[in-house]
Every structure is written in structure tokens, then in C-alpha cells.
Design an enzyme around this catalytic site. Structure first.
Site, PDB file in Angstrom:
ATOM      1  N   ARG A 152       0.867  -1.176   0.000  1.00  0.00           N
ATOM      2  CA  ARG A 152       0.000   0.000   0.000  1.00  0.00           C
ATOM      3  C   ARG A 152       0.908   1.231   0.000  1.00  0.00           C
ATOM      4  O   ARG A 152       2.056   1.175   0.451  1.00  0.00           O
ATOM      5  CB  ARG A 152      -0.894   0.026   1.228  1.00  0.00           C
ATOM      6  CG  ARG A 152      -1.823  -1.174   1.377  1.00  0.00           C
ATOM      7  CD  ARG A 152      -2.627  -1.064   2.677  1.00  0.00           C
ATOM      8  NE  ARG A 152      -3.572  -2.144   2.831  1.00  0.00           N
ATOM      9  CZ  ARG A 152      -3.345  -3.273   3.500  1.00  0.00           C
ATOM     10  NH1 ARG A 152      -2.168  -3.447   4.095  1.00  0.00           N
ATOM     11  NH2 ARG A 152      -4.265  -4.205   3.593  1.00  0.00           N
ATOM     12  N   LYS A 176      -2.011  -2.416   8.036  1.00  0.00           N
ATOM     13  CA  LYS A 176      -3.166  -1.854   8.737  1.00  0.00           C
ATOM     14  C   LYS A 176      -3.312  -2.477  10.112  1.00  0.00           C
ATOM     15  O   LYS A 176      -3.010  -3.648  10.320  1.00  0.00           O
ATOM     16  CB  LYS A 176      -4.440  -2.114   7.921  1.00  0.00           C
ATOM     17  CG  LYS A 176      -4.573  -1.253   6.680  1.00  0.00           C
ATOM     18  CD  LYS A 176      -5.923  -1.480   6.019  1.00  0.00           C
ATOM     19  CE  LYS A 176      -6.145  -0.536   4.852  1.00  0.00           C
ATOM     20  NZ  LYS A 176      -7.471  -0.750   4.218  1.00  0.00           N
ATOM     21  N   HIS A 247      -1.869   2.508  -6.073  1.00  0.00           N
ATOM     22  CA  HIS A 247      -2.645   1.303  -5.781  1.00  0.00           C
ATOM     23  C   HIS A 247      -2.758   0.403  -7.008  1.00  0.00           C
ATOM     24  O   HIS A 247      -2.916  -0.814  -6.879  1.00  0.00           O
ATOM     25  CB  HIS A 247      -4.030   1.683  -5.259  1.00  0.00           C
ATOM     26  CG  HIS A 247      -4.556   0.737  -4.227  1.00  0.00           C
ATOM     27  ND1 HIS A 247      -3.963   0.587  -2.984  1.00  0.00           N
ATOM     28  CD2 HIS A 247      -5.591  -0.133  -4.252  1.00  0.00           C
ATOM     29  CE1 HIS A 247      -4.632  -0.318  -2.291  1.00  0.00           C
ATOM     30  NE2 HIS A 247      -5.620  -0.780  -3.037  1.00  0.00           N
ATOM     31  N   ARG A 250      -0.109  -2.086  -6.865  1.00  0.00           N
ATOM     32  CA  ARG A 250      -0.443  -3.152  -5.905  1.00  0.00           C
ATOM     33  C   ARG A 250      -1.357  -4.182  -6.584  1.00  0.00           C
ATOM     34  O   ARG A 250      -1.161  -5.392  -6.442  1.00  0.00           O
ATOM     35  CB  ARG A 250      -1.112  -2.527  -4.682  1.00  0.00           C
ATOM     36  CG  ARG A 250      -1.586  -3.514  -3.616  1.00  0.00           C
ATOM     37  CD  ARG A 250      -1.967  -2.702  -2.375  1.00  0.00           C
ATOM     38  NE  ARG A 250      -2.881  -3.381  -1.476  1.00  0.00           N
ATOM     39  CZ  ARG A 250      -2.489  -4.195  -0.490  1.00  0.00           C
ATOM     40  NH1 ARG A 250      -1.206  -4.462  -0.336  1.00  0.00           N
ATOM     41  NH2 ARG A 250      -3.375  -4.737   0.313  1.00  0.00           N
ATOM     42  N   HIS A 273      -4.320  -8.767   3.478  1.00  0.00           N
ATOM     43  CA  HIS A 273      -5.778  -8.722   3.576  1.00  0.00           C
ATOM     44  C   HIS A 273      -6.243  -9.550   4.768  1.00  0.00           C
ATOM     45  O   HIS A 273      -5.848 -10.710   4.915  1.00  0.00           O
ATOM     46  CB  HIS A 273      -6.422  -9.282   2.307  1.00  0.00           C
ATOM     47  CG  HIS A 273      -6.356  -8.370   1.138  1.00  0.00           C
ATOM     48  ND1 HIS A 273      -6.548  -8.789  -0.162  1.00  0.00           N
ATOM     49  CD2 HIS A 273      -6.124  -7.036   1.056  1.00  0.00           C
ATOM     50  CE1 HIS A 273      -6.437  -7.767  -0.982  1.00  0.00           C
ATOM     51  NE2 HIS A 273      -6.179  -6.696  -0.268  1.00  0.00           N
ATOM     52  N   TYR A 282      -9.517 -10.583  -7.452  1.00  0.00           N
ATOM     53  CA  TYR A 282      -8.505 -10.803  -8.481  1.00  0.00           C
ATOM     54  C   TYR A 282      -8.761 -12.065  -9.309  1.00  0.00           C
ATOM     55  O   TYR A 282      -8.126 -12.257 -10.342  1.00  0.00           O
ATOM     56  CB  TYR A 282      -7.115 -10.891  -7.846  1.00  0.00           C
ATOM     57  CG  TYR A 282      -6.700  -9.604  -7.203  1.00  0.00           C
ATOM     58  CD1 TYR A 282      -6.342  -8.505  -7.975  1.00  0.00           C
ATOM     59  CD2 TYR A 282      -6.706  -9.457  -5.827  1.00  0.00           C
ATOM     60  CE1 TYR A 282      -5.983  -7.308  -7.387  1.00  0.00           C
ATOM     61  CE2 TYR A 282      -6.346  -8.267  -5.233  1.00  0.00           C
ATOM     62  CZ  TYR A 282      -5.991  -7.200  -6.018  1.00  0.00           C
ATOM     63  OH  TYR A 282      -5.648  -6.010  -5.422  1.00  0.00           O
TER      64      TYR A 282
END
Length: 309
Positions: A152, A176, A247, A250, A273, A282
Site C-alpha cells: 500500500r 493496517k 494502488h 499493488r 488482507h 482478483y
């Protein structure tokens, strides 16, 4: 306060503590989950249903109520995701034996497929960089690290020298919710970083900024906006017509791995994730069945004949 109300208060308190301490979620994320739970508890109280006695039918009626209130499909899906999280916790902590949300369906959401670049387009992006400029090697290293590691933009701006284990071929990423993950880094990205480090050693770095990998010409670490502007300018210089951002690189990383045959759960781990469902977007990129193996499928890690000649 009734015994039932005390039980609900205790359950809520324990659940939120679990999200904060065991899942490592940020205060904002915990607050969002609390808001989702309040929707459910308010509905169950109105219907006279004990949260520990909920059936699938009750939850389906709850989902219908959200729709009747004019809540968007996206917000409904988020609230129901929070409800699932709550009941998974209740099963995990022994309050329930069976998860009543297991067969609960979310509203259908229109799928917005992410834009991505092919390997050739990433190469064109890098080749458009003027390496005689002060930021040339830095910018090329930034793009290559994005594409090779799937970071990210916030993870890249905060990347530290102390997070690099280049001899071992890994970097440590602070993602995150304060979660850390180890991500392999390709030889190509390591090479680009070393070229940047040659320039970086000539800089006058500001106190407190010494550990940041990527710096501006004044010796401060880069901001998200600086990187966004750089990527967009290079896309224009490379003649790429797609609307791209950091992004996009990514997404390109994840797509390249999937097309190469990497397992979806491995891609989930590399991207950081929390939910496999986030990664599943994806799967539209390739019709071939997912195969085993991981990093050797990425184009930056594949060795071709003659590479060592």
C-alpha cells in the site's frame, strides 16, 4: 438493568476487547464494528430475540430490515460482515456451538474490477524515468518495490531501512491495524534499491528521518501525495492511457502472481488482507485453475535462460 441486558453489555465489551487486543484492530475499526453490532442488537431487542438464541431466519429478517430502511447494498454488506464477525467470536469463545451466520447471504454488489498494468506496462513506466535526474533512481526503485512487493502507498512511505532484510530477500511491512508481515522482495527490486542508496548516501538527511527508505531532495520522507503525483507523471511520460495510481501497482502485483499460478491464500497473506473475500476480486483476471507454488511465478523472480551467462 436486567440480567439479559447485563449479558449483552458483557458480550459486547468482551467482543470489542477481542477486536482490539487479539485482532489488533485500530480504534476506528473497532468503533465501526461496534456500530455494526448496535444495528443488530437494536433490532433483536425490538423483536424480543436473545442474541445467543438467534436463528438464520432472524438474521435474514434483520437483513431485510436494513434494506427496508433504504440502506445501500454496500452498507448492508458491511453491517452483515460485522454481524458475522460477532458470531464467529461467540463460537470461538465458547458462547455458541454453531455459527448462525454461516449461511447468511450478503446483498449482491456490482463488482468494480481494479485497473492493473501488465509487466510490459510496468517496464515502460520504469523506462520512462530520467535516470540523470536527482530523483531518477529513487522513483524507479519506488515503482519496482510497489510492483514486486504489492505494498500500500502508506506502507511504502513508512518503509524503514531497519525493515529491510535484503540479504535474506525479505522486507518487513507495517500494515493496517499495526499488523506486520514479511514479504519477499525480488532481485530486480533489490538492485533498484541499491542504485537509489548510492544517491541517498550523498544527501543531507534531516534529523529523525535517517531510517526512512525513501526521501525527498530536502531529506524528509515522502508523502502519499508526492508518490501519487510521481506515478501519474510517469504514466503520462510512458504513454500509458489507463488512469493509474500507486494502488494500481499493488493490483498489478496481485494479478501477476495469480496469472502465474500462485495460490489465492498466499496472495492474501502477501497483500495483508484480513479477509480472503477482499482478495477474491482478483480471480476474474485469469480463467486457469490456481496452482501451487508462489513467488517463483512472479515475473520479477522468474529466471530465464541466459540470465547467468
Amino acid at each position: 438493568m436486567s440480567d439479559r441486558e447485563k449479558t449483552i453489555v458483557e458480550l459486547t465489551k468482551h467482543y470489542l476487547r477481542y477486536l482490539k487486543l487479539e485482532r489488533g484492530y485500530s480504534p476506528n475499526t473497532v468503533e465501526a464494528y461496534k456500530h455494526d453490532l448496535e444495528w443488530l442488537l437494536g433490532y433483536l431487542e425490538q423483536e424480543g430475540v436473545d442474541p445467543l438464541s438467534v436463528k438464520l431466519e432472524d438474521l435474514e429478517h434483520f437483513a431485510a430490515m436494513l434494506s427496508d430502511h433504504g440502506i445501500s447494498a454496500k452498507s448492508q454488506a458491511r453491517i452483515l460482515s460485522g454481524v458475522r464477525s460477532f458470531y464467529r467470536y461467540l463460537v470461538l469463545d465458547g458462547y455458541l456451538d454453531v455459527d448462525p451466520t454461516e449461511l447468511l447471504e450478503s446483498p449482491h454488489l456490482p463488482q468494480h474490477l481494479p485497473e492493473y498494468l501488465s509487466t510490459e506496462e510496468v517496464d515502460a513506466l520504469e523506462n520512462s524515468i530520467d535516470l540523470t535526474s536527482n530523483e531518477g533512481h529513487r522513483n524507479r526503485a519506488i515503482i519496482e518495490v510497489f510492483f514486486s512487493c504489492g505494498l500500500r502507498v502508506s506502507e511504502l512511505t513508512n518503509l524503514k531501512l531497519s525493515d529491510l532484510f535484503l540479504t535474506q530477500g525479505f522486507i518487513r511491512v507495517n500494515g493496517k491495524g499495526g499488523k506486520q508481515r514479511l514479504v519477499p522482495i525480488s532481485e530486480r527490486a533489490i538492485h533498484e534499491l541499491e542504485l537509489w542508496f548510492d544517491d541517498r548516501r550523498q544527501m543531507n538527511i534531516k534529523p529523525g528521518e535517517e531510517d526512512y527508505v525513501f526521501l525527498n531532495r530536502r531529506g524528509h520522507h515522502l508523502t502519499r501525495t508526492m508518490i501519487l503525483i510521481m506515478v501519474k507523471r510517469q504514466a503520462e511520460a510512458a504513454g500509458i492511457k489507463k488512469t493509474i495510481s500507486p494502488h494500481t501497482l499493488r493490483h498489478s502485483f496481485a494479478t501477476a502472481l495469480l496469472k502465474g499460478g500462485a495460490d489465492l491464500r498466499i496472495i492474501q497473506e502477501l497483500l495483508g488482507h484480513a479477509d480472503l473475500g477482499t482478495t477474491e476480486i482478483y480471480t476474474h483476471m485469469d480463467d486457469e485453475s490456481l496452482r501451487q507454488e508462489i513467488l517463483l511465478h512472479h515475473p520479477r523472480n522468474i529466471k530465464h535462460e541466459g540470465d547467468n551467462d
